[in-house]
Design an enzyme around this catalytic site. Structure first.
Site, PDB file in Angstrom:
ATOM      1  N   ASN A 215       0.849  -1.193   0.000  1.00  0.00           N
ATOM      2  CA  ASN A 215       0.000   0.000   0.000  1.00  0.00           C
ATOM      3  C   ASN A 215       0.885   1.243   0.000  1.00  0.00           C
ATOM      4  O   ASN A 215       2.118   1.132  -0.004  1.00  0.00           O
ATOM      5  CB  ASN A 215      -0.949  -0.021   1.211  1.00  0.00           C
ATOM      6  CG  ASN A 215      -0.178  -0.123   2.510  1.00  0.00           C
ATOM      7  OD1 ASN A 215       0.595   0.771   2.847  1.00  0.00           O
ATOM      8  ND2 ASN A 215      -0.357  -1.213   3.230  1.00  0.00           N
ATOM      9  N   ASP A 284      -4.106  -6.435   4.934  1.00  0.00           N
ATOM     10  CA  ASP A 284      -5.152  -7.291   5.506  1.00  0.00           C
ATOM     11  C   ASP A 284      -5.198  -8.649   4.820  1.00  0.00           C
ATOM     12  O   ASP A 284      -5.689  -9.619   5.385  1.00  0.00           O
ATOM     13  CB  ASP A 284      -6.521  -6.609   5.352  1.00  0.00           C
ATOM     14  CG  ASP A 284      -6.625  -5.393   6.255  1.00  0.00           C
ATOM     15  OD1 ASP A 284      -6.038  -5.426   7.342  1.00  0.00           O
ATOM     16  OD2 ASP A 284      -7.292  -4.416   5.856  1.00  0.00           O
ATOM     17  N   LYS A 294       9.543 -16.277 -11.340  1.00  0.00           N
ATOM     18  CA  LYS A 294       8.741 -15.158 -11.846  1.00  0.00           C
ATOM     19  C   LYS A 294       7.512 -15.691 -12.560  1.00  0.00           C
ATOM     20  O   LYS A 294       7.623 -16.561 -13.429  1.00  0.00           O
ATOM     21  CB  LYS A 294       9.604 -14.327 -12.800  1.00  0.00           C
ATOM     22  CG  LYS A 294       8.951 -13.047 -13.225  1.00  0.00           C
ATOM     23  CD  LYS A 294       9.831 -12.257 -14.166  1.00  0.00           C
ATOM     24  CE  LYS A 294       9.032 -11.104 -14.744  1.00  0.00           C
ATOM     25  NZ  LYS A 294       9.633 -10.556 -15.940  1.00  0.00           N
ATOM     26  N   PHE A 329      -4.078   2.832  14.889  1.00  0.00           N
ATOM     27  CA  PHE A 329      -4.202   3.915  13.913  1.00  0.00           C
ATOM     28  C   PHE A 329      -5.208   3.487  12.858  1.00  0.00           C
ATOM     29  O   PHE A 329      -5.326   2.299  12.568  1.00  0.00           O
ATOM     30  CB  PHE A 329      -2.839   4.222  13.276  1.00  0.00           C
ATOM     31  CG  PHE A 329      -1.900   4.904  14.235  1.00  0.00           C
ATOM     32  CD1 PHE A 329      -1.336   4.195  15.287  1.00  0.00           C
ATOM     33  CD2 PHE A 329      -1.613   6.251  14.108  1.00  0.00           C
ATOM     34  CE1 PHE A 329      -0.498   4.825  16.201  1.00  0.00           C
ATOM     35  CE2 PHE A 329      -0.767   6.887  15.021  1.00  0.00           C
ATOM     36  CZ  PHE A 329      -0.222   6.168  16.064  1.00  0.00           C
TER      37      PHE A 329
HETATM   38  N1  CTP Z   1      -3.699  -3.794  12.076  1.00  0.00           N
HETATM   39  C1  CTP Z   1      -3.140  -4.919  12.636  1.00  0.00           C
HETATM   40  N2  CTP Z   1      -3.110  -6.082  11.914  1.00  0.00           N
HETATM   41  C2  CTP Z   1      -3.661  -6.158  10.696  1.00  0.00           C
HETATM   42  C3  CTP Z   1      -4.276  -5.004  10.131  1.00  0.00           C
HETATM   43  C4  CTP Z   1      -4.271  -3.838  10.845  1.00  0.00           C
HETATM   44  O1  CTP Z   1      -2.658  -4.867  13.754  1.00  0.00           O
HETATM   45  N3  CTP Z   1      -3.629  -7.299  10.022  1.00  0.00           N
HETATM   46  C5  CTP Z   1      -3.676  -2.552  12.866  1.00  0.00           C
HETATM   47  C6  CTP Z   1      -3.083  -1.358  12.148  1.00  0.00           C
HETATM   48  O2  CTP Z   1      -1.681  -1.269  12.372  1.00  0.00           O
HETATM   49  C7  CTP Z   1      -3.836  -0.196  12.769  1.00  0.00           C
HETATM   50  C8  CTP Z   1      -5.201  -0.778  13.117  1.00  0.00           C
HETATM   51  O3  CTP Z   1      -5.023  -2.211  13.124  1.00  0.00           O
HETATM   52  O4  CTP Z   1      -3.239   0.261  13.951  1.00  0.00           O
HETATM   53  C9  CTP Z   1      -6.293  -0.444  12.153  1.00  0.00           C
HETATM   54  O5  CTP Z   1      -5.887  -0.832  10.870  1.00  0.00           O
HETATM   55  P1  CTP Z   1      -6.882  -0.730   9.631  1.00  0.00           P
HETATM   56  O6  CTP Z   1      -6.197  -1.271   8.434  1.00  0.00           O
HETATM   57  O7  CTP Z   1      -7.441   0.639   9.584  1.00  0.00           O
HETATM   58  O8  CTP Z   1      -8.045  -1.664  10.142  1.00  0.00           O
HETATM   59  P2  CTP Z   1      -8.485  -3.082   9.761  1.00  0.00           P
HETATM   60  O9  CTP Z   1      -8.440  -3.916  10.984  1.00  0.00           O
HETATM   61  O10 CTP Z   1      -7.693  -3.562   8.613  1.00  0.00           O
HETATM   62  O11 CTP Z   1     -10.003  -2.857   9.404  1.00  0.00           O
HETATM   63  P3  CTP Z   1     -10.747  -2.523   7.984  1.00  0.00           P
HETATM   64  O12 CTP Z   1     -10.149  -3.429   6.959  1.00  0.00           O
HETATM   65  O13 CTP Z   1     -12.159  -2.838   8.315  1.00  0.00           O
HETATM   66  O14 CTP Z   1     -10.550  -1.066   7.716  1.00  0.00           O
END
Ligand code: CTP
Length: 405
Positions: A215, A284, A294, A329
């Site tokens: 990202n 995620d 590759k 965050f």
């Molecule tokens: N986070 C985490 N582990 C993951 C994804 C996210 O610990 N696999 C943490 C991030 O570092 C951040 C918080 O969770 O502090 C929120 O991350 P965000 O990506 O906004 O939330 P998600 O849990 O991914 O929720 P959504 O996909 O519904 O936005």
């Protein structure tokens, strides 16, 4: 929330320059100090004057620069060493030469710079720079040991190519490092005895030998938090994915690539930390299958199945010890920001979530500035208006300090 003030703004700094080749770098350092808003007075030793003239410094700080001749023949009504000693909130000597260290170690007040240090109770930061053999000589080592035992901070020179053509420890550190040490000296050490684990940057989830899913996170917010916590006295560990700006080399770092590696690093360090700031943009999903070589374009279309990565914060909240502060965050579309932030705060068992809108060019990913909303587990909400990420980081730490009380 207290108004933010840069650490060096309005601070009175006495800059001592000795006669080493690195003296040519000090006008650059002086400019940075002035830009930060510090009031700077300069003392040049006799040796320094052989390398660089007082006029250079005078033009930059617009103050009289004091030289050895002013000590024996002071301006009318002025006692330079006591006046400069009383003026200083911090004394910084760069480069500190072997002869200067010897005079200071023996309390020999014949030079204006040593006399001023003796006549002051301000914190003293010394940045030696010299040939490696000189730096490693027992005479210099003895002097450094003695000076350090009085509470003066003597910083080990950096290793690298030296002006004499040799390679080894002896270089003056970069301006950035000198300024960071000065800021740490002058900042309130309200995070001392506190271990802070910070995550930053994106993760990369490999698809094949050359491609990955990731990202746009730059890691700037996490880096700013790490540097601010370090300056405020915390013991900081930064677990980070690929960053687009490098943190101060003074900060302990654990580089990782994937969400799984980040989870492993965070969970193994968790029992030892007081505060976790999870600023990383953790992927995620990751590709379910990865190719070892590759991936070739043999078919007209390609479907990649993705699987969930571990949710690090959820795992953290089930393992947390009493007293630990856990901060998450969230980057959200403005319209959904409050409800999404509150949902994550609850679901992930956090004490605080820092949420920023993603649909503005000046906030969030890749930007140098940010505007955030802090949502606390006790229902409070604080708005931190648009500011550089360094300022936002400082204010987030202020909010955490309040939580710890
Ligand atoms: N986070 C985490 N582990 C993951 C994804 C996210 O610990 N696999 C943490 C991030 O570092 C951040 C918080 O969770 O502090 C929120 O991350 P965000 O990506 O906004 O939330 P998600 O849990 O991914 O929720 P959504 O996909 O519904 O936005």
């Amino acid at each position: 929330m207290k108004p933010f003030r840069r650490i060096l703004t309005g601070k009175k700094i006495l800059l001592g320059v000795c006669g080493g080749i690195a003296a040519y770098k000090i006008p650059g350092l002086l400019r940075r100090l002035i830009k930060e808003g510090a009031g700077v007075r300069v003392i040049l030793t006799e040796g320094a004057e052989a390398f660089i003239t007082p006029l250079t410094f005078e033009a930059l700080c617009r103050e009289k620069v004091f030289c050895q001749c002013d000590f024996l023949n002071p301006p009318p009504g002025c006692i330079p060493h006591t006046e400069l000693g009383a003026f200083a909130e911090a004394i910084l000597v760069a480069p500190a030469t072997a002869s200067f260290l010897a005079s200071l170690a023996s309390g020999d007040a014949r030079s204006l710079l040593v006399a001023t240090i003796l006549a002051s109770r301000a914190p003293v930061l010394l940045f030696p720079a010299m040939n490696t053999k000189m730096w490693e000589h027992p005479a210099v080592k003895e002097n450094v040991k003695k000076i350090a035992s009085w509470g003066y901070k003597v910083f080990t020179p950096e290793e690298g190519a030296l002006a004499c053509g040799e390679w080894g420890p002896g270089r003056l550190p970069e301006e950035e490092i000198i300024l960071a040490h000065l800021e740490k000296t002058l900042a309130l050490q309200d995070f001392s005895n506190c271990k802070v684990l910070i995550t930053a940057g994106p993760t990369r989830e490999p698809l094949d030998a050359v491609r990955f899913l990731s990202n746009r996170s730059s890691g700037r917010m996490g880096v700013a938090l790490a540097e601010a916590a370090w300056k405020r006295g915390a013991e900081v560990i930064l677990v980070h994915g690929p960053l687009s700006s490098s943190p101060l080399p003074l900060i302990r770092r654990i580089p990782v690539e994937t969400a799984a590696q980040m989870a492993e690093a965070v969970l193994s360090l968790l029992p030892k930390v007081d505060i976790l700031l999870m600023a990383a943009a953790v992927a995620d999903y990751r590709p379910q299958d990865t190719w070892s070589g590759k991936l070739k374009k043999t078919s007209p279309s390609l479907t990649i199945s993705l699987e969930r990565t571990p949710d690090i914060l959820k795992e953290v909240s089930s393992r947390r010890k009493p007293g630990q502060v856990i901060v998450g965050f969230a980057a959200e579309e403005e319209e959904f920001l409050p409800q999404e932030a509150r949902r994550k705060l609850k679901e992930k068992g956090l004490d605080l979530i820092v949420a920023n809108p993603i649909d503005r060019p000046e906030t969030g990913f890749e930007s140098a500035t940010n505007e955030v909303f802090l949502f606390f587990a006790d229902g409070r909400k604080i708005h931190l208006p648009l500011a550089p990420k360094e300022v936002i980081a400082w204010q987030i730490l202020d909010a955490i300090k309040e939580l710890q009380k």
